[in-house]
Design a protein around this motif. Sequence first.
Motif, PDB file in Angstrom:
ATOM      1  N   GLY A  20       0.780  -1.228   0.000  1.00 29.90           N
ATOM      2  CA  GLY A  20       0.000   0.000   0.000  1.00 29.90           C
ATOM      3  C   GLY A  20       0.810   1.275   0.000  1.00 29.90           C
ATOM      4  N   ASP A  21       2.100   1.177   0.266  1.00 28.77           N
ATOM      5  CA  ASP A  21       2.962   2.358   0.249  1.00 28.77           C
ATOM      6  C   ASP A  21       3.211   2.786  -1.193  1.00 28.77           C
ATOM      7  OD1 ASP A  21       5.660   3.843   0.218  1.00 28.77           O
ATOM      8  OD2 ASP A  21       5.295   3.621   2.372  1.00 28.77           O
ATOM      9  N   PRO A  22       3.211   4.091  -1.472  1.00 31.85           N
ATOM     10  CA  PRO A  22       3.471   4.554  -2.841  1.00 31.85           C
ATOM     11  C   PRO A  22       4.808   4.112  -3.404  1.00 31.85           C
ATOM     12  CG  PRO A  22       2.520   6.331  -1.539  1.00 31.85           C
ATOM     13  CD  PRO A  22       2.820   5.216  -0.586  1.00 31.85           C
ATOM     14  N   LEU A  23       5.761   3.782  -2.533  1.00 32.21           N
ATOM     15  CA  LEU A  23       7.073   3.327  -3.007  1.00 32.21           C
ATOM     16  C   LEU A  23       7.101   1.832  -3.316  1.00 32.21           C
ATOM     17  CD1 LEU A  23       9.560   5.260  -0.684  1.00 32.21           C
ATOM     18  CD2 LEU A  23       9.083   5.679  -3.100  1.00 32.21           C
ATOM     19  N   ARG A  24       5.991   1.141  -3.109  1.00 32.80           N
ATOM     20  CA  ARG A  24       5.956  -0.311  -3.299  1.00 32.80           C
ATOM     21  C   ARG A  24       5.913  -0.646  -4.795  1.00 32.80           C
ATOM     22  NH1 ARG A  24       4.570  -4.681   0.172  1.00 32.80           N
ATOM     23  NH2 ARG A  24       4.970  -6.579  -0.985  1.00 32.80           N
ATOM     24  N   ALA A  25       7.064  -0.559  -5.431  1.00 30.50           N
ATOM     25  CA  ALA A  25       7.212  -0.927  -6.842  1.00 30.50           C
ATOM     26  C   ALA A  25       8.693  -1.156  -7.102  1.00 30.50           C
ATOM     27  CB  ALA A  25       6.671   0.162  -7.769  1.00 30.50           C
ATOM     28  N   PRO A  26       9.049  -2.124  -7.934  1.00 25.80           N
ATOM     29  CA  PRO A  26      10.465  -2.413  -8.180  1.00 25.80           C
ATOM     30  C   PRO A  26      11.263  -1.205  -8.637  1.00 25.80           C
ATOM     31  CG  PRO A  26       9.114  -4.204  -9.007  1.00 25.80           C
ATOM     32  CD  PRO A  26       8.169  -3.115  -8.594  1.00 25.80           C
ATOM     33  N   ALA A  27      10.690  -0.402  -9.536  1.00 32.97           N
ATOM     34  CA  ALA A  27      11.425   0.755 -10.029  1.00 32.97           C
ATOM     35  C   ALA A  27      11.712   1.750  -8.907  1.00 32.97           C
ATOM     36  CB  ALA A  27      10.637   1.438 -11.145  1.00 32.97           C
ATOM     37  N   HIS A  28      10.758   1.920  -7.997  1.00 33.43           N
ATOM     38  CA  HIS A  28      10.960   2.845  -6.886  1.00 33.43           C
ATOM     39  C   HIS A  28      12.037   2.327  -5.937  1.00 33.43           C
ATOM     40  CE1 HIS A  28       7.660   4.921  -8.506  1.00 33.43           C
ATOM     41  NE2 HIS A  28       6.682   4.324  -7.852  1.00 33.43           N
ATOM     42  N   MET A  29      11.992   1.032  -5.630  1.00 37.73           N
ATOM     43  CA  MET A  29      12.997   0.473  -4.725  1.00 37.73           C
ATOM     44  C   MET A  29      14.384   0.505  -5.358  1.00 37.73           C
ATOM     45  SD  MET A  29      11.940  -0.271  -1.711  1.00 37.73           S
ATOM     46  CE  MET A  29      11.165   1.349  -1.853  1.00 37.73           C
ATOM     47  N   ALA A  30      14.438   0.304  -6.657  1.00 34.76           N
ATOM     48  CA  ALA A  30      15.728   0.403  -7.348  1.00 34.76           C
ATOM     49  C   ALA A  30      16.270   1.827  -7.245  1.00 34.76           C
ATOM     50  CB  ALA A  30      15.581  -0.008  -8.809  1.00 34.76           C
ATOM     51  N   ALA A  31      15.387   2.810  -7.375  1.00 33.81           N
ATOM     52  CA  ALA A  31      15.815   4.204  -7.259  1.00 33.81           C
ATOM     53  C   ALA A  31      16.293   4.511  -5.843  1.00 33.81           C
ATOM     54  CB  ALA A  31      14.669   5.135  -7.645  1.00 33.81           C
ATOM     55  N   VAL A  32      15.593   3.992  -4.846  1.00 30.38           N
ATOM     56  CA  VAL A  32      16.010   4.194  -3.459  1.00 30.38           C
ATOM     57  C   VAL A  32      17.381   3.570  -3.226  1.00 30.38           C
ATOM     58  CG1 VAL A  32      15.521   3.562  -1.063  1.00 30.38           C
ATOM     59  CG2 VAL A  32      13.675   4.390  -2.535  1.00 30.38           C
ATOM     60  N   ALA A  33      17.564   2.342  -3.697  1.00 26.64           N
ATOM     61  CA  ALA A  33      18.846   1.659  -3.526  1.00 26.64           C
ATOM     62  C   ALA A  33      19.967   2.398  -4.236  1.00 26.64           C
ATOM     63  CB  ALA A  33      18.745   0.229  -4.041  1.00 26.64           C
ATOM     64  N   ALA A  34      19.693   2.860  -5.449  1.00 29.59           N
ATOM     65  CA  ALA A  34      20.705   3.609  -6.195  1.00 29.59           C
ATOM     66  C   ALA A  34      21.058   4.903  -5.477  1.00 29.59           C
ATOM     67  CB  ALA A  34      20.208   3.897  -7.609  1.00 29.59           C
ATOM     68  N   SER A  35      20.055   5.541  -4.882  1.00 29.33           N
ATOM     69  CA  SER A  35      20.282   6.807  -4.192  1.00 29.33           C
ATOM     70  C   SER A  35      21.145   6.618  -2.953  1.00 29.33           C
ATOM     71  CB  SER A  35      18.941   7.442  -3.808  1.00 29.33           C
ATOM     72  OG  SER A  35      19.140   8.639  -3.087  1.00 29.33           O
ATOM     73  N   VAL A  36      20.813   5.640  -2.117  1.00 27.98           N
ATOM     74  CA  VAL A  36      21.570   5.481  -0.872  1.00 27.98           C
ATOM     75  C   VAL A  36      22.987   4.977  -1.136  1.00 27.98           C
ATOM     76  CG1 VAL A  36      19.518   5.149   0.551  1.00 27.98           C
ATOM     77  CG2 VAL A  36      20.658   3.147  -0.433  1.00 27.98           C
ATOM     78  N   THR A  37      23.161   4.144  -2.148  1.00 27.06           N
ATOM     79  CA  THR A  37      24.508   3.622  -2.411  1.00 27.06           C
ATOM     80  C   THR A  37      25.379   4.639  -3.132  1.00 27.06           C
ATOM     81  OG1 THR A  37      23.701   2.556  -4.449  1.00 27.06           O
ATOM     82  CG2 THR A  37      23.781   1.209  -2.449  1.00 27.06           C
ATOM     83  N   ALA A  38      24.758   5.571  -3.848  1.00 29.71           N
ATOM     84  CA  ALA A  38      25.533   6.612  -4.514  1.00 29.71           C
ATOM     85  C   ALA A  38      25.910   7.732  -3.558  1.00 29.71           C
ATOM     86  CB  ALA A  38      24.748   7.191  -5.689  1.00 29.71           C
ATOM     87  N   GLY A  39      25.086   7.929  -2.531  1.00 29.27           N
ATOM     88  CA  GLY A  39      25.295   9.075  -1.654  1.00 29.27           C
ATOM     89  C   GLY A  39      26.034   8.781  -0.375  1.00 29.27           C
ATOM     90  N   ALA A  40      26.330   7.512  -0.102  1.00 31.99           N
ATOM     91  CA  ALA A  40      27.002   7.156   1.150  1.00 31.99           C
ATOM     92  C   ALA A  40      27.810   5.887   0.942  1.00 31.99           C
ATOM     93  CB  ALA A  40      25.962   6.953   2.259  1.00 31.99           C
ATOM     94  N   PRO A  41      28.820   5.650   1.794  1.00 33.59           N
ATOM     95  CA  PRO A  41      29.625   4.426   1.683  1.00 33.59           C
ATOM     96  C   PRO A  41      28.876   3.227   2.256  1.00 33.59           C
ATOM     97  CG  PRO A  41      30.400   5.747   3.507  1.00 33.59           C
ATOM     98  CD  PRO A  41      29.350   6.575   2.815  1.00 33.59           C
ATOM     99  N   VAL A  42      27.815   2.830   1.565  1.00 29.88           N
ATOM    100  CA  VAL A  42      26.970   1.722   2.005  1.00 29.88           C
ATOM    101  C   VAL A  42      27.617   0.397   1.599  1.00 29.88           C
ATOM    102  CG1 VAL A  42      24.725   0.606   1.617  1.00 29.88           C
ATOM    103  CG2 VAL A  42      24.866   3.083   1.970  1.00 29.88           C
ATOM    104  N   ALA A  43      27.649  -0.566   2.535  1.00 28.95           N
ATOM    105  CA  ALA A  43      28.313  -1.843   2.282  1.00 28.95           C
ATOM    106  C   ALA A  43      27.445  -2.814   1.499  1.00 28.95           C
ATOM    107  CB  ALA A  43      28.736  -2.480   3.600  1.00 28.95           C
ATOM    108  N   GLY A  44      26.124  -2.687   1.626  1.00 30.18           N
ATOM    109  CA  GLY A  44      25.226  -3.601   0.941  1.00 30.18           C
ATOM    110  C   GLY A  44      23.794  -3.146   1.093  1.00 30.18           C
ATOM    111  N   VAL A  45      22.886  -3.855   0.427  1.00 29.92           N
ATOM    112  CA  VAL A  45      21.468  -3.546   0.539  1.00 29.92           C
ATOM    113  C   VAL A  45      20.706  -4.837   0.803  1.00 29.92           C
ATOM    114  CG1 VAL A  45      21.498  -1.468  -0.891  1.00 29.92           C
ATOM    115  CG2 VAL A  45      21.178  -3.697  -1.976  1.00 29.92           C
ATOM    116  N   ARG A  46      19.590  -4.699   1.487  1.00 31.11           N
ATOM    117  CA  ARG A  46      18.706  -5.833   1.763  1.00 31.11           C
ATOM    118  C   ARG A  46      17.381  -5.536   1.078  1.00 31.11           C
ATOM    119  NH1 ARG A  46      17.812  -9.951   6.468  1.00 31.11           N
ATOM    120  NH2 ARG A  46      15.552 -10.000   6.671  1.00 31.11           N
TER     121      ARG A  46
END
Length: 235
Positions: A26-52
């Motif tokens: 039910g969340d507006p972000l509940r879509a593969p493209a949105h989650m991919a964008a979130v993952a791309a954003s956090v990994t590009a903006g910080a030294p993130v070791a991985g994603v779940r």
Amino acid sequence: MPAARADALLRRLRGGLVVSCQAPPGDPLRAPAHMAAVAASVTAGAPVAGVRVQGVEDIRAVRAVVDQPVIGLWKDGAEGVYITPTARHARAVAEAGAEIVAADATSRPRPDGRPLRETIEAVHGMGRLFMADVSTLDEGVRAAALGADLVSTTLSGYTPYSRNLPGPDLELVRELSGRLDVPVCAEGRVRTPQEARAAVEAGAWAVVVGGAITAPAAIASRFAAALPREPAEHG
């Protein structure tokens, strides 16, 4: 997975932040493209070791845009054992591109009646590592004995017999890291950088943080709750 490759993968996670990129139904972000964008954003903006990442389609979408290790899972249902509940789910997660497959490794009965060992073996048969999501020390010890490559405190407070704390279960992190030879990840209710650091100091190999980073509604609610409900009157 060859031992050298597994060791290299685990070293990439050591001492680092894993960001959980998930959105509830039910969340507006509940879509593969949105989650991919979130993952791309956090990994590009910080030294993130991985994603779940949750869900086969989301895993595929995220895998296409990030270079960091992907810990994948498949939530099927909403009660009992529903995090990658069977070997079939685990194989699908591996096929979608997750290097590490996370699954419920609690002592509760699995929906297909099959033992946890079969899911771990299925993951290893796909050349992937297995992350055991547990809620107690005994569950972590058992999962490691069955061949889990990592153990995570994900489900502490989410089983009726585990500690229900307002924050991360740092005591469970200490207990597990003191008993196990495999890496222990801290996950669950980590809301501040200070809590993340405390988890590493308690023995965590890596720290998984979700809603405090990737859930806009929850973050906004925290700010809104700190403000007065009615505007102050000016004299």
